[in-house]
Design a protein around this motif. Structure first.
Motif, PDB file in Angstrom:
ATOM      1  N   ALA A  76       0.836  -1.203   0.000  1.00 13.38           N
ATOM      2  CA  ALA A  76       0.000   0.000   0.000  1.00 13.38           C
ATOM      3  C   ALA A  76       0.872   1.255   0.000  1.00 13.38           C
ATOM      4  O   ALA A  76       0.589   2.222  -0.714  1.00 13.38           O
ATOM      5  CB  ALA A  76      -0.925  -0.005   1.207  1.00 13.38           C
ATOM      6  N   PHE A  77       1.956   1.241   0.769  1.00 13.55           N
ATOM      7  CA  PHE A  77       2.854   2.391   0.827  1.00 13.55           C
ATOM      8  C   PHE A  77       3.487   2.663  -0.532  1.00 13.55           C
ATOM      9  O   PHE A  77       3.477   3.781  -1.030  1.00 13.55           O
ATOM     10  CB  PHE A  77       3.940   2.153   1.876  1.00 13.55           C
ATOM     11  CG  PHE A  77       5.017   3.204   1.878  1.00 13.55           C
ATOM     12  CD1 PHE A  77       4.799   4.437   2.475  1.00 13.55           C
ATOM     13  CD2 PHE A  77       6.242   2.970   1.268  1.00 13.55           C
ATOM     14  CE1 PHE A  77       5.777   5.406   2.474  1.00 13.55           C
ATOM     15  CE2 PHE A  77       7.233   3.930   1.257  1.00 13.55           C
ATOM     16  CZ  PHE A  77       7.003   5.167   1.863  1.00 13.55           C
ATOM     17  N   PHE A  78       4.026   1.631  -1.151  1.00 14.15           N
ATOM     18  CA  PHE A  78       4.708   1.826  -2.440  1.00 14.15           C
ATOM     19  C   PHE A  78       3.719   2.135  -3.555  1.00 14.15           C
ATOM     20  O   PHE A  78       4.038   2.899  -4.465  1.00 14.15           O
ATOM     21  CB  PHE A  78       5.577   0.620  -2.772  1.00 14.15           C
ATOM     22  CG  PHE A  78       6.838   0.559  -1.947  1.00 14.15           C
ATOM     23  CD1 PHE A  78       7.829   1.528  -2.083  1.00 14.15           C
ATOM     24  CD2 PHE A  78       7.000  -0.430  -1.006  1.00 14.15           C
ATOM     25  CE1 PHE A  78       8.964   1.497  -1.316  1.00 14.15           C
ATOM     26  CE2 PHE A  78       8.145  -0.464  -0.220  1.00 14.15           C
ATOM     27  CZ  PHE A  78       9.128   0.492  -0.368  1.00 14.15           C
ATOM     28  N   ALA A  79       2.527   1.582  -3.513  1.00 15.48           N
ATOM     29  CA  ALA A  79       1.523   1.903  -4.519  1.00 15.48           C
ATOM     30  C   ALA A  79       1.123   3.361  -4.403  1.00 15.48           C
ATOM     31  O   ALA A  79       0.947   4.054  -5.418  1.00 15.48           O
ATOM     32  CB  ALA A  79       0.309   1.003  -4.347  1.00 15.48           C
ATOM     33  N   LYS A  80       1.006   3.850  -3.174  1.00 12.63           N
ATOM     34  CA  LYS A  80       0.650   5.249  -2.949  1.00 12.63           C
ATOM     35  C   LYS A  80       1.785   6.177  -3.382  1.00 12.63           C
ATOM     36  O   LYS A  80       1.557   7.232  -3.944  1.00 12.63           O
ATOM     37  CB  LYS A  80       0.338   5.431  -1.460  1.00 12.63           C
ATOM     38  CG  LYS A  80      -0.178   6.776  -1.080  1.00 12.63           C
ATOM     39  CD  LYS A  80      -0.500   6.796   0.408  1.00 12.63           C
ATOM     40  CE  LYS A  80      -1.029   8.110   0.864  1.00 12.63           C
ATOM     41  NZ  LYS A  80      -1.293   8.112   2.305  1.00 12.63           N
ATOM     42  N   LYS A  81       3.012   5.757  -3.140  1.00 17.28           N
ATOM     43  CA  LYS A  81       4.187   6.570  -3.444  1.00 17.28           C
ATOM     44  C   LYS A  81       4.371   6.752  -4.953  1.00 17.28           C
ATOM     45  O   LYS A  81       4.833   7.778  -5.408  1.00 17.28           O
ATOM     46  CB  LYS A  81       5.427   5.900  -2.829  1.00 17.28           C
ATOM     47  CG  LYS A  81       6.689   6.730  -2.950  1.00 17.28           C
ATOM     48  CD  LYS A  81       7.825   6.047  -2.224  1.00 17.28           C
ATOM     49  CE  LYS A  81       9.086   6.865  -2.358  1.00 17.28           C
ATOM     50  NZ  LYS A  81      10.210   6.241  -1.668  1.00 17.28           N
ATOM     51  N   HIS A  82       4.016   5.752  -5.738  1.00 21.16           N
ATOM     52  CA  HIS A  82       4.264   5.791  -7.184  1.00 21.16           C
ATOM     53  C   HIS A  82       3.092   6.348  -7.976  1.00 21.16           C
ATOM     54  O   HIS A  82       3.082   6.262  -9.181  1.00 21.16           O
ATOM     55  CB  HIS A  82       4.615   4.387  -7.688  1.00 21.16           C
ATOM     56  CG  HIS A  82       5.963   3.939  -7.206  1.00 21.16           C
ATOM     57  ND1 HIS A  82       7.124   4.432  -7.729  1.00 21.16           N
ATOM     58  CD2 HIS A  82       6.321   3.080  -6.220  1.00 21.16           C
ATOM     59  CE1 HIS A  82       8.150   3.870  -7.106  1.00 21.16           C
ATOM     60  NE2 HIS A  82       7.676   3.051  -6.180  1.00 21.16           N
ATOM     61  N   ARG A  83       2.134   6.937  -7.326  1.00 16.21           N
ATOM     62  CA  ARG A  83       0.997   7.540  -8.068  1.00 16.21           C
ATOM     63  C   ARG A  83       1.344   8.875  -8.607  1.00 16.21           C
ATOM     64  O   ARG A  83       2.088   9.653  -8.271  1.00 16.21           O
ATOM     65  CB  ARG A  83      -0.224   7.671  -7.146  1.00 16.21           C
ATOM     66  CG  ARG A  83      -0.858   6.362  -6.919  1.00 16.21           C
ATOM     67  CD  ARG A  83      -2.155   6.582  -6.214  1.00 16.21           C
ATOM     68  NE  ARG A  83      -2.738   5.282  -5.906  1.00 16.21           N
ATOM     69  CZ  ARG A  83      -3.874   5.124  -5.341  1.00 16.21           C
ATOM     70  NH1 ARG A  83      -4.600   6.158  -5.003  1.00 16.21           N
ATOM     71  NH2 ARG A  83      -4.361   3.954  -5.094  1.00 16.21           N
TER      72      ARG A  83
END
Length: 97
Positions: free
Chosen positions: A90-97
């Motif tokens: 969830a953290f990395f998905a949010k970071k790469h938006r």
């Protein structure tokens, strides 16, 4: 001065917490943290619970009981790893938006 026992928690609450330790083999400190009490309080509740209940499982041998505890510990570890990995994704998905 007489010491009066505090009964802030219901008998049902104390029994449920003790069952987490006895039946589910959860660590005392984890249950204490979840319940908002000290580890010693949980140990006292477990002692009271065991005194009033037959906590031995006659169908399991000592080796089987030890194996069950080990498997339950491993399941807890894997569940914790899964929670961590879910948070990481969830953290990395949010970071790469």
């Amino acid at each position: 001065m007489a010491h009066k026992k505090s009964r802030r928690h219901s008998a049902e609450f104390r029994e449920a917490a003790a069952r987490e330790v006895v039946d589910k083999s959860r660590p005392v400190d984890d249950v204490a943290r979840d319940c908002g009490v000290t580890g010693q309080t949980i140990r006292n509740w477990v002692r009271e619970f065991r005194a009033g209940h037959d906590t031995t499982d006659p169908e399991l041998s000592g080796d089987e009981r030890a194996r069950l505890r080990e498997l339950e510990r491993r399941v807890r570890e894997l569940e914790e790893e899964n929670r961590f990995l879910g948070k990481s994704v969830a953290f990395f998905a949010k970071k790469h938006r």
